[in-house]
Structures are given as C-alpha cells and as structure tokens.
Design an enzyme around this catalytic site. Structure first.
Site, PDB file in Angstrom:
ATOM      1  N   GLU A 138     -20.272  77.767  54.520  1.00 23.69           N
ATOM      2  CA  GLU A 138     -19.932  77.012  55.741  1.00 23.69           C
ATOM      3  C   GLU A 138     -19.336  77.984  56.782  1.00 23.69           C
ATOM      4  O   GLU A 138     -18.605  78.915  56.419  1.00 23.69           O
ATOM      5  CB  GLU A 138     -18.874  75.966  55.343  1.00 23.69           C
ATOM      6  N   LYS A 194     -21.915  68.285  60.129  1.00 24.62           N
ATOM      7  CA  LYS A 194     -21.022  67.765  59.085  1.00 24.62           C
ATOM      8  C   LYS A 194     -20.460  66.390  59.461  1.00 24.62           C
ATOM      9  O   LYS A 194     -19.849  66.234  60.532  1.00 24.62           O
ATOM     10  CB  LYS A 194     -19.887  68.765  58.865  1.00 24.62           C
ATOM     11  N   CYS A 240     -19.494  71.256  52.483  1.00 26.93           N
ATOM     12  CA  CYS A 240     -18.158  71.277  51.892  1.00 26.93           C
ATOM     13  C   CYS A 240     -17.602  69.895  51.541  1.00 26.93           C
ATOM     14  O   CYS A 240     -18.065  69.270  50.606  1.00 26.93           O
ATOM     15  CB  CYS A 240     -17.223  72.080  52.800  1.00 26.93           C
TER      16      CYS A 240
HETATM   17  C1  ACM Z   1     -13.865  71.880  53.794  1.00 26.33           C
HETATM   18  O1  ACM Z   1     -14.520  70.862  54.036  1.00 26.33           O
HETATM   19  N1  ACM Z   1     -14.107  73.006  54.427  1.00 26.33           N
HETATM   20  C2  ACM Z   1     -12.805  71.857  52.766  1.00 26.33           C
END
Ligand code: ACM
Length: 262
Positions: free
Chosen positions: A38, A108, A141
């Site tokens: 990420e 995201k 993530c």
């Molecule tokens: C995250 O979502 N970077 C912990």
C-alpha cells in the site's frame, strides 16, 4: 500461474526513487503477477494534506506509465498501492497494471485511523479483472477486517486476492487473510511493508510477514517481520473453482443469505 509479493520499506516523500525500485524489481522477477505494498510510491505517515498533494499522482500517471513499460518488456502484471490525485480529491488507491496499461483501479473503501484526515473513501465496487484467464480481485490493508469485502469479490469469481498493505497491528492481518482465503477458497497475496516510519511526533512500526496463502489457508510463502523480501510461488488457480469442503458441503451453496442481516 506464478504470483508473488515484494515486501520493502518505501522511502517517505521520494516517489521517483520508490517507483524506480518497484519497476526494477518487477523487471527482474520471473512471475505473472507481483503485488507491492500500500502507498508504495509515497510512504504512509502523512502529517499534512500538502505532503499528500506533493506525493499524489493521477491514474494513469507516472507510476502506471513506468510500470506499463516494464510490463510490456517482461510480459508481467503488477499490483501497486499509491496515493491518487483526482482534481482536489485524494484516494488511497491500488492499480493493476499490465502490458496494455491500467487494467483496474481500486480506491480504498475502509480508511484506517488518520487516513480519514487526508483521503476520501472509495465509493466504487471492489474491482475484479482478468490476468491470463485468472480473475484477480483487489483489496487494500484494513479491508481485511471486513469479511464482506473479500466475500463480495469471491462471489463474483475472484480466484486470487491481491492485497497491498501497510499493516501495523502485529499478527492481525496475517491471521485474517488466512481465514479469508480459507472461507472463500481463494488464493491470497498479502504484500505488506516493514520498518519504522517516524515523522514529527508520529511513529508507526509496520509488521512485514507478507505471504501467499492457498484456498485451504496454508501459507505457501512468507517473508520475515523485518527486511526486504521477494517471494514468488506457482499456484493452480483452478483449485479455487471448487468450493466444496466435504462431499456434502459447498461453501457458497451452503450460505444462508435469508438469515443474514449485513
Ligand atoms: C492500514 O489500513 N494501513 C492499517
């Protein structure tokens, strides 16, 4: 299909150096698909929107252009997390890039902690696309904490989940991703970062331990908690087409959406 991850520790505020590094790893790796962490071009721990604006880029943009050139030369595909700029908005995004350019982009959906100060949550469906006849789904993530996200991808035919991450809670994502792989009978490629990022008064330690998991939840390849690591394994994506866990149990046919309230 040969899939893998590259675990590293991106340098904060050095997108040129980070993207060159990603491109050179991709160019040197014998794989069909390599997943990177990420926000792999920028680092994670932003302290202002101005810093994010400096690091963010459009999609397509410099990172996807560079990766496309490598992808064309090496006939390889990459999933990379990066900060995306769209007008005045910023997204914590991931792209799947191949020889033809950007196959899909994911913004995201579940923002973690202070990401909420800087990024907009994505509002588009969890994306799927085909790489060499295999259906790949993307998550980023903290999405691992939401079984609905992986389930949505699996119900739509995902065979491999590519999961760029900057995990900070020791052991959690490495556990849930094994469970998500097992409960959906999919392969899972977790590409996490490692190292400590210290910016002003803020400090985070990332947990490494990237891995590739089988539809049974077995770890097929694993990186250490600290250190750069490249791992590639051969998988048989056809295994994911059979959702049976006993002769009388199929994980998808046994679902009871009539009872679920989600
Ligand atoms: C995250 O979502 N970077 C912990």
């Amino acid at each position: 299909m040969r899939v893998g991850f590259y675990q590293f520790s991106p340098e904060f505020g050095a997108p040129d150096a980070n993207r060159e590094r990603i491109a050179s790893v991709l160019a040197d790796t014998e794989a069909d698909l390599v997943v990177f962490p990420e926000l792999a071009t920028s680092g994670y721990l932003f302290t202002s929107k101005e810093e994010l604006a400096e690091a963010a880029e459009p999609i397509p943009g410099p990172t996807t252009g560079l990766l496309q050139r490598v992808a064309e030369e090496r006939e390889v595909f990459a999933v990379v997390g990066l900060p995306e700029r769209d007008g005045e908005r910023f997204y914590n995004s991931a792209v799947l890039v191949g020889p033809g350019g950007v196959l899909t982009r994911y913004r995201k959906a579940h923002l973690f902690f202070e990401e909420k100060l800087y990024f907009q949550p994505g509002n588009t469906p969890f994306p799927l696309c085909e790489v060499r006849g295999v259906t790949i789904g993307l998550l980023i993530c903290y999405d691992h904490m939401f079984p609905e996200a992986a389930r949505t991808l699996a119900l739509q035919g995902a065979q491999v989940i590519a999961h760029p991450s900057n995990l900070v809670m020791p052991g959690r994502g490495q556990l849930t991703t094994r469970v998500r792989a097992m409960e959906n009978r999919v392969f899972w490629v977790l590409a996490n970062r490692w190292g400590v990022e210290e910016r002003g008064a803020k400090k985070l330690r990332y947990t490494g331990e990237s891995h590739v998991v089988s539809p049974e939840g077995a770890v097929l390849a694993k990186a250490p908690a600290e250190g750069d690591a490249l791992e590639v394994v051969e998988i048989d994506p056809a295994q994911t087409l059979d959702k049976r866990v006993t002769k009388l149990n199929d994980l998808f046919e046994d679902r009871r959406p009539d009872l679920y309230r989600v």
